[in-house]
Design an enzyme around this catalytic site. Structure first.
Site, PDB file in Angstrom:
ATOM      1  CG  ASP B  10      14.927 -73.340 -32.231  1.00  0.00           C
ATOM      2  OD1 ASP B  10      16.076 -72.900 -32.082  1.00  0.00           O
ATOM      3  OD2 ASP B  10      14.449 -74.240 -31.502  1.00  0.00           O
ATOM      4  CG  ASP B  12      19.071 -78.290 -29.252  1.00  0.00           C
ATOM      5  OD1 ASP B  12      18.497 -79.390 -29.300  1.00  0.00           O
ATOM      6  OD2 ASP B  12      20.132 -78.111 -28.640  1.00  0.00           O
TER       7      ASP B  12
END
Lengths: 255, 255
Positions: B10, B12
């Site tokens: 991932d 953010d």
């Protein structure tokens, strides 16, 4: 036709269809005037000012003073006044809504709002939704002029105010208080305005899910016409039926 | 740290927070590179092109090729291709989404669309919602890049794509197929892209409701970090737990 002391009359699908007058609209209103019966035009339309709506009716040959028009914007502004004088309000909406809020003495603000009010806004943009969400997350109460999910037009069914409001509900988890039909809130305000108890008034409309249910929710007798959205066939199985059904207002005047 | 053959990472809250690199991000990616482990950056962000995202990572000192970035827009475009080659698509969304749809050989249209695709669009307006609703009512399939209800920013929680999509859902009654995390759709496409079976991959992320649940839905092992949205305290009572938990990637590399 059975006679009542006061009448609450829907517009779209009852008095006109787009820019066309509906059969019996003029005759019905003339009949009420001749017999001195007070009446109020009641609309979920939040975008127009009452003078604009009265003008449209008069242009179509149906008598209307602007004082006889009651919109979901006016009902929303009154609803706020009942709770707070001179409230700070963030508005998503058009002229009719902004005007109604100001006319009640409230202040239009961008932040630190007491209320966030949503009405149909054909100039909607992301920043307006941002401000609505931030104000609601900061504790503003969320109101919506009406929950209509779609607006019938010649292009097809366009997104209505209930659909537009859902952005804020889904993002913040806060459910709005809807003010317009089929809610009892707008009906009770219309009765107040007319100055008659609910037993003496009749609601006249074409849309089962907004008009007729509004009357039922507020305990007002209802006359359903077949000149707009709903048909008698569609509502056959419904638990709650209108008090009266008539194909149109010509038939009702003869009955 | 337990070793896997391939990694899905991932962005953010895991690699960066706004414009700031998160502790351990660079070291973790350097470690994967040194050991020849393939990895893919996976983001629900639909607005940016992969080159733009790779550039941001490189500017922050985290190695990235644009081929290593997989966005919810790319996943949505692939999802359409699996069903139909050269589809007609009406898009609400920004550059990253429009670009991904075109790159897959689909055609952007305003009407008679096979698919209506919704991604975050900071230039949203009423007419775009009108066209989306009309296309859906005419039978177009409704897809949405991701169901995130809010976007954390320095201004507060702003409306996310899941909230923006709800206008169409509420108005038409048609539920969208969401593509991004936490859906398995985007995870399975990421695995395909990496060319590894799910048993050999690890999903690394900070957000329980998107990253970790996406891994769980797709049957991929998950590593949850506490560098972003979710905390271990918050997920204590959750039925489904991540495979591993680590405060940050520095600790994970040492473990």
């Amino acid at each position: 036709m059975k006679s009542y002391q006061a009448y609450i009359i829907d517009l779209d699908g009852t008095m006109y269809r787009g820019t066309e007058r509906i059969e019996g609209a003029k005759e019905f209103v003339d009949h009420l005037k001749k017999n001195g019966k007070p009446f109020l035009y009641l609309t979920n339309n939040s975008s127009k000012r009452p003078e604009q709506i009265a003008e449209k009716l008069n242009n179509l040959g149906v008598h209307a003073d602007s004082e006889q028009v009651f919109t979901s914007s006016m009902a929303t502004a009154s609803y706020i006044s009942e709770q707070k004088k001179c409230a700070d309000v963030f508005v998503i909406g058009e002229e009719g809504l902004r005007d109604a809020i100001r006319q009640e003495g409230h202040r239009l603000v961008e932040e630190k709002a007491d209320y966030v009010v949503i009405g149909i806004d054909r100039e909607i943009n992301y920043e307006k939704y941002v401000k609505a969400c931030l104000n609601v997350r900061n504790g503003a109460e969320l109101l919506s002029t009406n929950g209509d999910i779609a607006i019938p037009t010649e292009r097809g069914m366009l997104p209505g105010n209930g659909a537009m409001t859902s952005v804020i509900t889904v993002s913040t988890g806060v459910e709005p208080t809807f003010i317009g039909k089929p809610e009892a809130i707008i009906m009770n305000q219309a009765l107040n305005q007319l100055g008659f108890p609910k037993e003496e008034a009749l609601l006249v409309g074409d849309n089962y899910n907004t008009d007729i249910l509004a009357g039922i929710h507020a305990g007002i007798d209802t006359l359903m016409l077949e000149t707009g959205v709903s048909t008698f066939e569609e509502i056959k199985g419904m638990d709650k039926q209108p008090t009266y059904k008539s194909k149109n207002l010509i038939d009702w005047l003869k009955a």
